[in-house]
Design an enzyme around this catalytic site. Structure first.
Site, PDB file in Angstrom:
ATOM      1  N   ASP A  74      -4.467  -1.306   9.382  1.00 19.29           N
ATOM      2  CA  ASP A  74      -5.605  -2.401   8.846  1.00 19.29           C
ATOM      3  C   ASP A  74      -5.976  -2.341   9.991  1.00 19.29           C
ATOM      4  O   ASP A  74      -6.320  -2.465  10.392  1.00 19.29           O
ATOM      5  CB  ASP A  74      -4.851  -3.655   8.663  1.00 19.29           C
ATOM      6  CG  ASP A  74      -3.481  -3.311   7.349  1.00 19.29           C
ATOM      7  OD1 ASP A  74      -3.557  -3.045   6.856  1.00 19.29           O
ATOM      8  OD2 ASP A  74      -2.281  -4.654   7.282  1.00 19.29           O
TER       9      ASP A  74
HETATM   10  N1  URA Z   1       1.788  -2.982   8.492  1.00 21.55           N
HETATM   11  C1  URA Z   1       0.756  -3.578   8.235  1.00 21.55           C
HETATM   12  O1  URA Z   1       1.302  -4.475   7.823  1.00 21.55           O
HETATM   13  N2  URA Z   1      -0.622  -3.238   8.618  1.00 21.55           N
HETATM   14  C2  URA Z   1      -0.490  -1.859   8.811  1.00 21.55           C
HETATM   15  O2  URA Z   1      -1.752  -2.167   9.603  1.00 21.55           O
HETATM   16  C3  URA Z   1      -0.122  -1.481   9.607  1.00 21.55           C
HETATM   17  C4  URA Z   1       1.802  -1.842   8.744  1.00 21.55           C
END
Ligand code: URA
Length: 249
Positions: free
Chosen positions: A118
């Site tokens: 993310d």
């Molecule tokens: N899980 C998440 O919620 N976000 C990420 O970036 C990676 C794994």
């Protein structure tokens, strides 16, 4: 079977220049192949066994390249975007450092991030042009483990940890696969999962009544984030890291 590639295409793939620029370099006699100056852009060469010299500097063609990025927050896991800085932009920024000053030799146009973090997640991201390795690492059938450091808005309860370890419902019908949680004190823990669903960690922690306020990926398969890498920095994987990664799946 030996595959031959047009020299102008090879030079482009090595990021030595655009098609137009490399044709110009060839025309000016600034490219040598195995020590001999060439003049024809349509010359075919064995790309895996050729020594390219451009303006006196030697380049080696490597069909596959592997880089580790310590992804910073605020950068998106994409190859291009109209609004946000991408992980590929970070790579372009560091091209000179990655190539020892030349800025060329890396097939930038073929490189992509393996999986997605993310925008606000930091930590380990693998960048490569090796589609087979990426496919294997991301395949839901392979259950490649990923370890994250997580800080939540409130401490996890024993019950919350047990639920995360046994699997929780995150709105996908089935429970998540069993995970390993190592509580680190206060609101912090490490968790290892073997899936890669959308926002998986945030949704898992939400399912046990907490909110993730900081998320950092520490490892993927055998590949461990180099803690010497500052956020935003990239380095090439060592031969051993590549071998371990490829042989571990
Ligand atoms: N899980 C998440 O919620 N976000 C990420 O970036 C990676 C794994």
């Amino acid at each position: 079977m030996i595959m031959f590639m047009r020299i102008d295409r090879l030079l482009c793939e090595m990021n030595i220049g655009t098609r137009k620029e490399v044709k110009e370099l060839i025309k000016k006699g600034q490219i040598s192949i195995d020590g001999a100056v060439i003049h024809k852009p349509d010359l075919h060469v064995d790309e895996k066994n050729v020594k390219v010299t451009c303006q006196g500097k030697e380049y080696v063609y490597r069909p596959y390249v592997y880089y580790m990025l310590n992804k910073p927050s605020g950068v998106i896991t994409a190859t291009a975007d109209k609004h946000d800085k991408t992980v590929l932009d970070l790579m372009k920024d560091q091209l000179e450092d990655l190539t020892g000053g030349s800025g060329a030799g890396i097939p930038l146009q073929d490189i992509f991030p393996v999986g997605r973090l993310d925008k606000d997640t930091v930590g380990l991201l693998l960048l490569t042009n090796d589609g087979d390795l990426a496919h294997n690492l991301l395949s839901p059938k392979k259950h490649v483990s990923k370890t994250y450091f997580v800080r939540t808005d409130q401490p996890l309860t024993d019950d919350g940890i047990r639920c995360l370890e046994e699997g929780v419902l995150i709105g996908e019908g089935e429970k998540t696969r069993p995970a390993r949680v190592a509580w680190q004190g206060g609101n912090e823990c490490r968790i290892t999962i073997t899936e890669g669903k959308y926002h998986q960690i945030k949704r898992m922690f939400h399912a046990v009544g907490t909110t993730v306020i900081y998320l950092k990926r520490l490892s993927m398969g055998s590949l461990v984030l180099d803690e010497e890498l500052l956020e935003g920095q990239i380095r090439e994987l060592t031969k051993k890291e590549v071998m371990d990664l490829c042989s571990g799946i």
